[in-house]
Design a protein around this motif. Structure first.
Motif, PDB file in Angstrom:
ATOM      1  N   ASP A   1      12.899  -2.011  -0.432  1.00 39.19           N
ATOM      2  CA  ASP A   1      11.461  -1.836  -0.675  1.00 39.19           C
ATOM      3  C   ASP A   1      10.860  -2.927  -1.569  1.00 39.19           C
TER       4      ASP A   1
ATOM      5  N   SER B   1      -2.291  -4.412   6.488  1.00 41.45           N
ATOM      6  CA  SER B   1      -3.455  -3.681   5.995  1.00 41.45           C
ATOM      7  C   SER B   1      -4.708  -4.190   6.698  1.00 41.45           C
TER       8      SER B   1
ATOM      9  N   SER C   1       2.687   3.672  12.903  1.00 41.69           N
ATOM     10  CA  SER C   1       3.950   2.946  12.884  1.00 41.69           C
ATOM     11  C   SER C   1       4.259   2.418  14.285  1.00 41.69           C
TER      12      SER C   1
ATOM     13  N   VAL D   1      -1.828   0.089   8.105  1.00 48.78           N
ATOM     14  CA  VAL D   1      -2.597   0.991   7.237  1.00 48.78           C
ATOM     15  C   VAL D   1      -4.057   0.574   7.269  1.00 48.78           C
TER      16      VAL D   1
ATOM     17  N   PRO E   1       0.817  -1.222   0.000  1.00 46.16           N
ATOM     18  CA  PRO E   1       0.000   0.000   0.000  1.00 46.16           C
ATOM     19  C   PRO E   1       0.846   1.266   0.000  1.00 46.16           C
ATOM     20  N   ASP E   2       0.368   2.256  -0.742  1.00 47.91           N
ATOM     21  CA  ASP E   2       1.018   3.572  -0.736  1.00 47.91           C
ATOM     22  C   ASP E   2       0.955   4.138   0.681  1.00 47.91           C
ATOM     23  N   GLY E   3       1.957   4.924   1.020  1.00 46.28           N
ATOM     24  CA  GLY E   3       1.974   5.573   2.326  1.00 46.28           C
ATOM     25  C   GLY E   3       2.329   4.636   3.471  1.00 46.28           C
ATOM     26  N   SER E   4       2.927   3.481   3.138  1.00 44.71           N
ATOM     27  CA  SER E   4       3.263   2.520   4.198  1.00 44.71           C
ATOM     28  C   SER E   4       4.711   2.620   4.642  1.00 44.71           C
ATOM     29  N   GLY E   5       5.376   3.707   4.254  1.00 42.99           N
ATOM     30  CA  GLY E   5       6.748   3.898   4.702  1.00 42.99           C
ATOM     31  C   GLY E   5       7.753   3.433   3.671  1.00 42.99           C
TER      32      GLY E   5
ATOM     33  N   THR F   1       4.146  -1.248  10.107  1.00 46.56           N
ATOM     34  CA  THR F   1       3.303  -0.144   9.665  1.00 46.56           C
ATOM     35  C   THR F   1       1.889  -0.675   9.456  1.00 46.56           C
TER      36      THR F   1
END
Length: 185
Positions: A87, A74, A106, A184, A62-66, A182
Motif C-alpha cells: 500500500d 481519481s 474496480s 474513484v 484516496p480513501d476507499g480505493s482498495g 480502481t
C-alpha cells in the motif's frame, strides 16, 4: 656650499641599489612560491522573507480505493497513483483525461498495446486498456513525442487518458495484464 658628487658616483650608487634589490628578490624566489592570496569572501545564500515556492508533496492515495497492488485513478483530481502490494505509493502523477470517463469502480487491465495513433492523430505508446464505456475504450497512454493532447473536437468521444512520457513508461512497467485499476470520483 656643499661639495658636489661627481656623476659617476651617482650612477654607481644607483647601480649598487638596483643590484641589492634584485639580490633580495632572487633570494625570495629561491625560497619557493609565495603563499596564495587569501580567498575573497563571496556572498553566500541568503534567507528571504519570500521563499520560492516548493513543489507540493504528493497527495495521499484516496480513501476507499482498495488495498494491495493497484492503479488508482481519481476522476476529480485527474491524478493516478501506482500503489505497491504494501500500500505504498510508488509513483503519482497528473493526467489529461479524455471526454469519456469510466464509472467509479474496480477494473482489470484487459490488454496492452505498444503503439498506435490516437484518435487525435498523434502517435501514442504504452496503451493500457482497462474499461469500456458507451462503446469507447478507456486506456492510459502517452504521446511518443511527449506532447499534451490538443483539445478534442466538439462532441468527440475519446477514452484516452494521456500521461506524461516518463509517467507512461512507469505505468507501462507497472500495469501488467490483470493489474487492478480502481477509479474513484
Amino acid at each position: 656650499m656643499p661639495a658636489r658628487l661627481p656623476s659617476w658616483a651617482w650612477v654607481s650608487g644607483l647601480t649598487v641599489g638596483a643590484i641589492a634589490a634584485v639580490s633580495v628578490l632572487a633570494v625570495q624566489a629561491d625560497r619557493g612560491p609565495r603563499p596564495a592570496a587569501a580567498p575573497v569572501a563571496r556572498p553566500g545564500p541568503t534567507v528571504s522573507a519570500h521563499p520560492s515556492p516548493k513543489e507540493s508533496p504528493t497527495p495521499a492515495v484516496p480513501d476507499g480505493s482498495g488495498a494491495g497492488r493497484r492503479i488508482v485513478y481519481s476522476l476529480g483530481d485527474d491524478r493516478v497513483w501506482l500503489v505497491d502490494a504494501s500500500d505504498a505509493t510508488r509513483r503519482s502523477f497528473t493526467v489529461w483525461p479524455g471526454t469519456v470517463d469510466p464509472d467509479p469502480g474496480s477494473y482489470l487491465v484487459g490488454s496492452r498495446r505498444d503503439a498506435t495513433t490516437g484518435s487525435d492523430g498523434v502517435p501514442i505508446e504504452h496503451i493500457v486498456y482497462f474499461a469500456l464505456k458507451d462503446g469507447v475504450n478507456v486506456a492510459f497512454s502517452n504521446a511518443v513525442d511527449g506532447s499534451s493532447p490538443p483539445p478534442p473536437p466538439s462532441g468527440a468521444k475519446t477514452g484516452g487518458i494521456r500521461v506524461h512520457k516518463a509517467d507512461g513508461t512507469a505505468l507501462w512497467a507497472f500495469a501488467t495484464k490483470g493489474t487492478e485499476v480502481t477509479v474513484v470520483g
